[in-house]
Design a protein around this motif. Structure first.
Motif, PDB file in Angstrom:
ATOM      1  N   THR A   1      74.493   5.061 100.397  1.00  0.00           N
ATOM      2  CA  THR A   1      75.052   4.908 101.740  1.00  0.00           C
ATOM      3  C   THR A   1      74.274   3.881 102.543  1.00  0.00           C
ATOM      4  O   THR A   1      73.047   3.852 102.503  1.00  0.00           O
ATOM      5  N   ILE A   2      75.012   3.035 103.231  1.00  0.00           N
ATOM      6  CA  ILE A   2      74.395   2.121 104.192  1.00  0.00           C
ATOM      7  C   ILE A   2      74.935   2.482 105.559  1.00  0.00           C
ATOM      8  O   ILE A   2      76.137   2.430 105.812  1.00  0.00           O
ATOM      9  N   PHE A   3      74.032   2.932 106.403  1.00  0.00           N
ATOM     10  CA  PHE A   3      74.401   3.417 107.726  1.00  0.00           C
ATOM     11  C   PHE A   3      74.271   2.259 108.711  1.00  0.00           C
ATOM     12  O   PHE A   3      73.203   1.693 108.894  1.00  0.00           O
ATOM     13  N   LEU A   4      75.390   1.904 109.312  1.00  0.00           N
ATOM     14  CA  LEU A   4      75.395   0.769 110.240  1.00  0.00           C
ATOM     15  C   LEU A   4      75.320   1.323 111.653  1.00  0.00           C
ATOM     16  O   LEU A   4      76.275   1.925 112.142  1.00  0.00           O
ATOM     17  N   SER A   5      74.164   1.146 112.278  1.00  0.00           N
ATOM     18  CA  SER A   5      74.057   1.696 113.622  1.00  0.00           C
ATOM     19  C   SER A   5      74.372   0.617 114.644  1.00  0.00           C
ATOM     20  O   SER A   5      74.226  -0.577 114.381  1.00  0.00           O
ATOM     21  N   PRO A   6      74.831   1.024 115.798  1.00  0.00           N
ATOM     22  CA  PRO A   6      75.341   0.098 116.797  1.00  0.00           C
ATOM     23  C   PRO A   6      74.262  -0.241 117.824  1.00  0.00           C
ATOM     24  O   PRO A   6      73.082   0.059 117.625  1.00  0.00           O
ATOM     25  N   VAL A   7      74.688  -0.834 118.895  1.00  0.00           N
ATOM     26  CA  VAL A   7      73.858  -0.854 120.096  1.00  0.00           C
ATOM     27  C   VAL A   7      74.422   0.219 121.007  1.00  0.00           C
ATOM     28  O   VAL A   7      75.624   0.346 121.165  1.00  0.00           O
ATOM     29  N   GLY A   8      73.547   0.989 121.576  1.00  0.00           N
ATOM     30  CA  GLY A   8      73.945   2.151 122.361  1.00  0.00           C
ATOM     31  C   GLY A   8      72.932   3.237 122.090  1.00  0.00           C
ATOM     32  O   GLY A   8      71.880   2.978 121.501  1.00  0.00           O
ATOM     33  N   CYS A   9      73.215   4.463 122.500  1.00  0.00           N
ATOM     34  CA  CYS A   9      72.240   5.540 122.294  1.00  0.00           C
ATOM     35  C   CYS A   9      71.897   5.708 120.818  1.00  0.00           C
ATOM     36  O   CYS A   9      70.766   6.012 120.475  1.00  0.00           O
ATOM     37  N   SER A  10      72.888   5.527 119.947  1.00  0.00           N
ATOM     38  CA  SER A  10      72.641   5.773 118.526  1.00  0.00           C
ATOM     39  C   SER A  10      72.031   4.566 117.824  1.00  0.00           C
ATOM     40  O   SER A  10      72.010   4.495 116.598  1.00  0.00           O
ATOM     41  N   VAL A  11      71.507   3.630 118.602  1.00  0.00           N
ATOM     42  CA  VAL A  11      70.836   2.454 118.042  1.00  0.00           C
ATOM     43  C   VAL A  11      69.699   2.845 117.105  1.00  0.00           C
ATOM     44  O   VAL A  11      69.373   2.128 116.168  1.00  0.00           O
ATOM     45  N   PHE A  12      69.096   4.025 117.360  1.00  0.00           N
ATOM     46  CA  PHE A  12      67.945   4.450 116.562  1.00  0.00           C
ATOM     47  C   PHE A  12      68.312   5.314 115.364  1.00  0.00           C
ATOM     48  O   PHE A  12      67.454   5.994 114.811  1.00  0.00           O
ATOM     49  N   ALA A  13      69.564   5.277 114.952  1.00  0.00           N
ATOM     50  CA  ALA A  13      69.971   6.135 113.824  1.00  0.00           C
ATOM     51  C   ALA A  13      69.082   5.914 112.604  1.00  0.00           C
ATOM     52  O   ALA A  13      68.876   6.816 111.801  1.00  0.00           O
ATOM     53  N   TYR A  14      68.522   4.712 112.502  1.00  0.00           N
ATOM     54  CA  TYR A  14      67.678   4.436 111.328  1.00  0.00           C
ATOM     55  C   TYR A  14      66.373   5.237 111.319  1.00  0.00           C
ATOM     56  O   TYR A  14      65.699   5.321 110.318  1.00  0.00           O
ATOM     57  N   TYR A  15      66.014   5.808 112.461  1.00  0.00           N
ATOM     58  CA  TYR A  15      64.849   6.705 112.452  1.00  0.00           C
ATOM     59  C   TYR A  15      65.180   8.032 111.787  1.00  0.00           C
ATOM     60  O   TYR A  15      64.289   8.771 111.390  1.00  0.00           O
ATOM     61  N   TYR A  16      66.462   8.344 111.726  1.00  0.00           N
ATOM     62  CA  TYR A  16      66.861   9.693 111.318  1.00  0.00           C
ATOM     63  C   TYR A  16      67.479   9.757 109.934  1.00  0.00           C
ATOM     64  O   TYR A  16      67.206  10.667 109.180  1.00  0.00           O
ATOM     65  N   MET A  17      68.350   8.768 109.638  1.00  0.00           N
ATOM     66  CA  MET A  17      69.119   8.860 108.399  1.00  0.00           C
ATOM     67  C   MET A  17      68.328   8.252 107.244  1.00  0.00           C
ATOM     68  O   MET A  17      68.005   7.062 107.273  1.00  0.00           O
ATOM     69  N   ASP A  18      68.069   9.059 106.238  1.00  0.00           N
ATOM     70  CA  ASP A  18      67.336   8.573 105.068  1.00  0.00           C
ATOM     71  C   ASP A  18      68.335   7.930 104.106  1.00  0.00           C
ATOM     72  O   ASP A  18      68.654   8.451 103.038  1.00  0.00           O
ATOM     73  N   THR A  19      68.840   6.775 104.549  1.00  0.00           N
ATOM     74  CA  THR A  19      69.830   6.018 103.773  1.00  0.00           C
ATOM     75  C   THR A  19      69.459   4.553 103.920  1.00  0.00           C
ATOM     76  O   THR A  19      68.441   4.240 104.543  1.00  0.00           O
ATOM     77  N   GLY A  20      70.273   3.655 103.389  1.00  0.00           N
ATOM     78  CA  GLY A  20      70.125   2.271 103.784  1.00  0.00           C
ATOM     79  C   GLY A  20      70.531   2.162 105.240  1.00  0.00           C
ATOM     80  O   GLY A  20      71.418   2.882 105.697  1.00  0.00           O
ATOM     81  N   ASN A  21      69.854   1.325 105.994  1.00  0.00           N
ATOM     82  CA  ASN A  21      70.176   1.219 107.416  1.00  0.00           C
ATOM     83  C   ASN A  21      70.226  -0.231 107.853  1.00  0.00           C
ATOM     84  O   ASN A  21      69.360  -1.027 107.483  1.00  0.00           O
ATOM     85  N   ILE A  22      71.234  -0.556 108.642  1.00  0.00           N
ATOM     86  CA  ILE A  22      71.242  -1.855 109.303  1.00  0.00           C
ATOM     87  C   ILE A  22      71.600  -1.601 110.754  1.00  0.00           C
ATOM     88  O   ILE A  22      72.586  -0.921 111.053  1.00  0.00           O
ATOM     89  N   GLN A  23      70.779  -2.102 111.644  1.00  0.00           N
ATOM     90  CA  GLN A  23      71.113  -1.996 113.065  1.00  0.00           C
ATOM     91  C   GLN A  23      71.816  -3.290 113.430  1.00  0.00           C
ATOM     92  O   GLN A  23      71.253  -4.368 113.361  1.00  0.00           O
ATOM     93  N   CYS A  24      73.082  -3.178 113.795  1.00  0.00           N
ATOM     94  CA  CYS A  24      73.935  -4.359 113.932  1.00  0.00           C
ATOM     95  C   CYS A  24      73.931  -4.896 115.354  1.00  0.00           C
ATOM     96  O   CYS A  24      73.684  -4.170 116.305  1.00  0.00           O
TER      97      CYS A  24
END
Lengths: 470, 74
Positions: A52-75
């Motif tokens: 899984t690659i979790f694409l986090s946005p700009v907004g409150c959930s911008v920090f999803a990469y701190y939480y999800m132990d997956t691939g992460n890209i903050q877009c």
């Protein structure tokens, strides 16, 4: 026996700055945590966490990469579906989760979400709609309700002044490609459990390569709504859900896989051949002569002005020079003004702008009028005498009159006047290496079936030079 | 006995679980945790281990639901 615990798709500890290493940064009662938890649990249940690659946005959930132990890209803001599209082109088995808020998806990212949906990209979009901009402190969002008070609508949103709330699930439903569209709510325990089922389906669709799944999640933002978390959930049922009906909009998950995202494998030489039509820039040899040619090729669109420029630049590079090509043209593809500036030199080139050319190739009359006076004294002006009736007024430049369009007409394709002018120019300057030109020409001719014709015109131009100008 | 065990220092005291529990097993206590919130507490008596509190809770690790043997918590 443990029946429910922190899903393994979360990191054990959240390596973020400040207070909690074990709690999220979300405010008490925020819907994001619940949505995260549902997704995290499903990543484990469906056994897709490791791809899984979790694409986090700009907004409150911008920090999803701190939480999800997956691939992460903050877009970049709103661009998660575009980023996902790019990943999909190279990782066809990745599970792409685009997790976006309403400011991100429904405001700045409107173009990206619509076109990703329209392409039916095989991804899952979770659209968290809390009817407000959360991270920035509670400004009006596109989804804000009529009458809802926010920081930027202190008197309440007015549709006459601020527009109407936009239902993104309804917008998605106007597009043909999405396979699955549903709106869920996190307002009650029953609806949370229903949301989990919908999330699961939206992810399964992607696993099965069914295409684009869109889940709109009505979610509470107690802090910016200025309510306590329990009250916020009641407000959702009373105000948010009547406007944004919680229901399925489309379920095509039973349909066969709509399209294959398979990209044919091509070897490098096949790709090069496809793009260059067999032409190639040969090994570059250093040029010894000190030379700077600033060439302005001008005419109307359709005469091959820009192509001639590319050909000249490619030829110059192949001859070992530095070269630049800078096109300039109007909105019309055919008939408008067009010119290309090509500079080539054995020194490095500062600016690609040709303001004072030492060569002007004028393919039509307005080009001569426009640029004649710009030519450097001692420079060269080449005139397509078929179309240009007037003579060059300057007496401090070399002038060649070539009936290029007439010569091209004889061959049946008027658009080859450019190659005639270019060949004669190179020959006149003592720069013509016909073998090299033959190799480079296929790189610059857009219509590959025209390569032979252009080669023929090149020969014709060489013959003309020997006959008339040598 | 079934029980939802609440990790005191991970709870933000939002009361959503308290309000959602069908059998009213949860309440907000008076003590203040490390984060500065009065946190939720559970009683096991009527718990059916249905998991609703777990799902509505926005914190990933604040609630663990046990069926049958649950650790002893105050």
């Amino acid at each position: 026996m443990i029946v429910k615990e922190k899903p393994k798709a979360f990191y054990d500890t959240f390596e973020r700055k400040g207070a909690g290493q074990e709690v999220t940064h979300y405010c008490p009662g925020c819907g994001h945590g619940t949505a995260h938890k549902l997704i995290a649990e499903l990543l484990v249940e469906l056994d897709i966490q490791d791809r899984t690659i979790f694409l986090s946005p700009v907004g409150c959930s911008v920090f999803a990469y701190y939480y999800m132990d997956t691939g992460n890209i903050q877009c970049a803001h709103g661009r998660a579906p575009a980023v996902g599209t790019g990943i999909r082109r190279t990782h066809k088995d990745a599970i792409l989760i685009s997790y976006q808020g309403d400011g991100d998806l429904a405001a700045i990212g409107t173009a990206e979400i619509i076109h990703a949906a329209n392409r039916g990209e095989n991804m899952t979009v979770f659209f968290i709609n809390n009817a407000i901009y959360g991270m920035t402190g509670g400004q009006m969002a596109p989804t804000t309700l009529e009458g809802q008070k926010t920081l930027t609508t202190p008197l309440g949103r007015s549709s006459g002044r601020d527009g109407n709330p936009i239902g993104m699930a309804e917008v998605m439903d106007a597009i043909k490609a999405p396979v699955y569209i549903e709106r869920v709510s996190l307002s009650t325990p029953g609806k949370v459990l229903k949301a989990r089922k919908v999330f699961k389906k939206a992810l399964e669709n992607q696993i099965d390569k069914k295409g684009f799944s869109f889940v709109e999640v009505l979610s509470p933002c107690p802090i910016n709504w200025k309510m306590d978390p329990v009250e916020a959930r009641s407000w959702m049922q009373e105000h948010l859900e009547p406007l944004y009906p919680v229901r399925n909009f489309r379920d095509g998950s039973h349909l066969p896989v709509p399209h294959d995202d398979f990209i044919p494998f091509m070897k490098e030489d096949e790709i090069i051949n496809l793009l260059s039509s067999g032409g190639a820039i040969p090994d570059v040899k250093a040029s010894e002569s000190d030379l700077e040619q600033r060439v302005k090729i001008a005419g109307f669109g359709g005469q091959g002005v820009l192509s001639a420029g590319i050909l000249l630049a490619n030829y110059a590079i192949a001859s070992g020079y530095e070269a630049t090509w800078l096109p300039s043209y109007g909105p019309e593809m055919r008939g408008g003004k067009a010119n290309a500036g090509v500079i080539f030199s054995n020194r490095s080139i500062g600016s690609p702008v040709v303001a004072e050319p030492n060569v002007l190739i004028a393919l039509n009359s307005p080009s001569l009028t426009s640029f004649e006076n710009d030519v450097e004294p001692g420079g060269l002006i080449m005139v397509n005498s078929t179309l240009v009736r007037e003579e060059v007024k300057r007496d401090d430049v070399d002038v060649l009159y070539i009936p290029a369009s007439e010569m091209a007409r004889e061959s049946g394709v008027l658009a080859t006047a450019n190659i005639i002018m270019l060949t004669i120019y190179l020959k006149y300057k003592g720069l013509a290496d016909t073998e090299l030109l033959r190799k480079v020409l296929p790189l610059s001719v857009k219509r590959k079936d025209a390569v032979d014709l252009n080669l023929k015109m090149m020969e014709k131009a060489l013959a003309y030079y020997d006959r008339e100008l040598a | 006995m079934n029980r939802s065990v609440i990790e005191a220092d991970l709870c933000k005291g939002c009361r959503v679980c308290v309000n959602s529990c069908p059998n009213h097993c949860l309440s907000i206590g008076s003590e203040i945790n490390r984060l500065g919130y009065q946190y939720a507490r559970s009683t096991p008596e009527k718990c059916t281990a249905c998991g609703i509190c777990f799902y509505v809770c926005p914190e990933p690790g604040a609630i663990t639901v046990y069926k049958g043997e649950a650790p002893d918590v105050k």
